[in-house]
Structure formats: structure tokens, C-alpha cells
Design an enzyme around this catalytic site. Structure first.
Site, PDB file in Angstrom:
ATOM      1  N   ASP A  55       0.816  -1.199   0.000  1.00 40.02           N
ATOM      2  CA  ASP A  55       0.000   0.000   0.000  1.00 40.02           C
ATOM      3  C   ASP A  55       0.857   1.259   0.000  1.00 40.02           C
ATOM      4  O   ASP A  55       2.077   1.213   0.239  1.00 40.02           O
ATOM      5  CB  ASP A  55      -0.924   0.022   1.224  1.00 40.02           C
ATOM      6  CG  ASP A  55      -2.006  -1.054   1.157  1.00 40.02           C
ATOM      7  OD1 ASP A  55      -2.335  -1.485   0.036  1.00 40.02           O
ATOM      8  OD2 ASP A  55      -2.506  -1.445   2.230  1.00 40.02           O
ATOM      9  N   TYR A 110       7.486  -9.881   7.324  1.00 36.18           N
ATOM     10  CA  TYR A 110       7.245  -8.446   7.456  1.00 36.18           C
ATOM     11  C   TYR A 110       7.787  -7.979   8.804  1.00 36.18           C
ATOM     12  O   TYR A 110       7.846  -8.748   9.773  1.00 36.18           O
ATOM     13  CB  TYR A 110       5.749  -8.132   7.403  1.00 36.18           C
ATOM     14  CG  TYR A 110       5.118  -8.216   6.036  1.00 36.18           C
ATOM     15  CD1 TYR A 110       5.004  -7.083   5.228  1.00 36.18           C
ATOM     16  CD2 TYR A 110       4.615  -9.426   5.562  1.00 36.18           C
ATOM     17  CE1 TYR A 110       4.410  -7.160   3.983  1.00 36.18           C
ATOM     18  CE2 TYR A 110       4.026  -9.510   4.298  1.00 36.18           C
ATOM     19  CZ  TYR A 110       3.925  -8.373   3.520  1.00 36.18           C
ATOM     20  OH  TYR A 110       3.340  -8.444   2.282  1.00 36.18           O
TER      21      TYR A 110
END
Length: 267
Positions: A55, A110
Site C-alpha cells: 500500500d 514483514y
């Protein structure tokens, strides 16, 4: 030849990674650099694909793309010189035509950086262990029509300088999943929830989705493949960009220690 590149970027100056008309995106800049070098004419015919989308505001240390080109030496030797300073390739590999950056991935890792650290990092680490295993992450993501069950292989929270870092490795992730997990752990760190709250959300009936933590703290850290990548040197312009970002971070960290509780840095 089908080439795979591992590359990094800062996401704050991009409108996400996926190509969008008239907007600066990571894929758009990468494909434009390839075209300037005549590595291919049409990204579709070259089968240019990335391992996944990030994003707007999300960063990457270990994103991966692949494409077909006849100009292998030019791609390996010159691509970093043509890419903008906030994108740089860190490694490359020759891969089979069947390789796909998304579907060939065995795992993804992540990291979410909390600054300053929310408080009780030990409690956050212990609570993060509740995520390990296969669970229904409906309360931690925007699953939509996708299967909300995901397998988490490892999770930890540790301190790194002024940051508390949430690192999580899974086979795959849903949209906003890591950022929603980070929100839950931040609540634990601030003493507003405990590990039982995470267990309840994972095992009970689906509730309203937790809000996603701000995108600026999220980094796509690594993607695991059965492929051996060869390291690449960072281009000088990207190296200078990294140094400038590091100096800016140190300055902002020093300034933030002078703020009153609840006061925020100016835009």
C-alpha cells in the site's frame, strides 16, 4: 532469459507499488527504467510481475520481481543506475520460465516498526506467540471473499534502538493483516489488552476488524524462495539517499524526545 531481482524501496513517495495511471508507483518506475534500457518493449509480453502489492507508504527491503529479457548483462549491470534513488536492486538470479515471484514464494516476512516503543516489549513478544499456527484472521484483516485462514510460522517483538519491532513470518498474508496485528500488539504494549484478547479474536466468532496501524511503519522484509540470489552493489545515488534518510531519522528521533506527552512532530 527470465531474470528475478530482489529490490528495496521507501514507500512514502509512491502511491503504492501497483501501477496506476498518472500516479508515481514502484512498478511504474521499475518498468520505465527497464524500457529506457530497452530490456523490453511491453511489460506484459516480458511477463513482468512482482511478488505482491504494498500500500501507499509501505516500504520494502526484500520485494521481488521477474521479467524476460535478451539483454541480461545490461539489466544486471546498469538497472540500478537508471532506477530512481528511492528504489534499488540488491540481488539478482536467473530463474526458470515457470518461476513466479508470488506463487513460487515459500514464505514472507514483514516487520512493523513502532516508534517510540509502546511500552512493555516483553508482553508484546509473549502475546505475539498467539499468532503462530493456523488461525482465522477475519478480525485482523480485510479478507473479503478470500479464505481468512493463514499459517504463521514465526513471530517475535524486540527492541532496536528507539523502535519496538514486530517481525512475523507466514506462508501468505491478507490485506492489512500485519498492520492489524501490529495494532493488537501495540494495545498489549500500552497495557490496554493482553494475550488473551488476541486469542479470543483468533478463536471466537468474527468481530469488527481491528484498525490497521499506520502504513509508514510496515516493511516487507524478506521473501523466501528455493532460489540462490547473487548480491548487487547499491548505486551511489541510492546510497546517498539512504544516508540522508538515516540522518533525518536520527534528527527526528532526537527532536521527539523533547516533545511533551501527546505532542506530535509538525508535518
Amino acid at each position: 532469459m527470465n531474470l528475478a531481482f530482489r529490490f528495496s524501496y521507501f514507500g512514502d513517495r509512491f502511491f503504492g507499488s501497483q501501477m496506476q495511471p498518472l500516479l508515481r508507483t514502484v512498478e511504474g518506475e521499475f518498468i520505465a527504467a527497464c524500457k529506457r534500457l530497452d530490456l523490453f518493449d511491453d511489460w506484459r509480453e516480458a511477463n513482468f510481475v512482482t511478488a505482491g502489492r504494498t500500500d501507499r507508504g509501505v516500504h520494502a527491503r526484500g520485494q521481488v520481481c521477474s521479467f524476460q529479457t535478451d539483454r541480461v548483462d545490461r539489466a544486471i549491470g546498469v538497472l540500478n543506475q537508471v532506477l530512481p534513488a528511492d528504489i534499488w536492486c540488491t540481488a539478482w538470479a536467473g530463474v526458470s520460465d515457470e518461476f513466479h515471484p508470488r506463487y513460487s514464494a515459500a514464505s514472507r516476512t514483514y516487520r512493523y516498526y513502532f516508534s517510540p516503543a509502546p511500552g512493555d516489549v516483553v508482553a508484546m513478544h509473549e502475546a505475539a506467540q498467539e499468532f503462530v499456527g493456523r488461525h482465522d484472521f477475519s478480525s485482523f484483516s480485510r479478507a473479503g471473499d478470500r479464505n481468512p485462514e493463514r499459517s504463521i510460522l514465526a513471530a517475535r517483538v524486540f527492541e532496536d534502538g528507539p523502535f519496538a519491532v514486530f517481525e512475523v513470518t507466514g506462508e501468505s498474508f491478507l490485506w492489512n493483516m500485519v498492520r492489524c496485528m501490529a495494532t493488537a500488539l501495540e494495545r498489549v504494549g500500552r497495557g490496554k489488552a493482553g494475550a488473551r484478547e488476541i486469542t479470543r479474536l483468533l478463536t471466537g466468532p468474527a468481530e469488527q476488524r481491528l484498525p490497521a496501524a499506520p502504513p509508514e511503519g510496515l516493511v516487507l522484509w524478506d521473501i523466501g524462495y528455493a532460489v540462490s540470489f547473487t548480491p548487487l552493489p547499491i548505486d551511489e545515488k541510492s546510497r546517498r539517499y539512504l544516508v540522508d534518510r538515516h540522518r533525518y531519522h536520527i534528527l527526528m528521533t532526537e527532536v521527539s524526545t523533547l516533545l511533551a506527552p501527546g505532542e506530535e512532530l509538525p508535518e
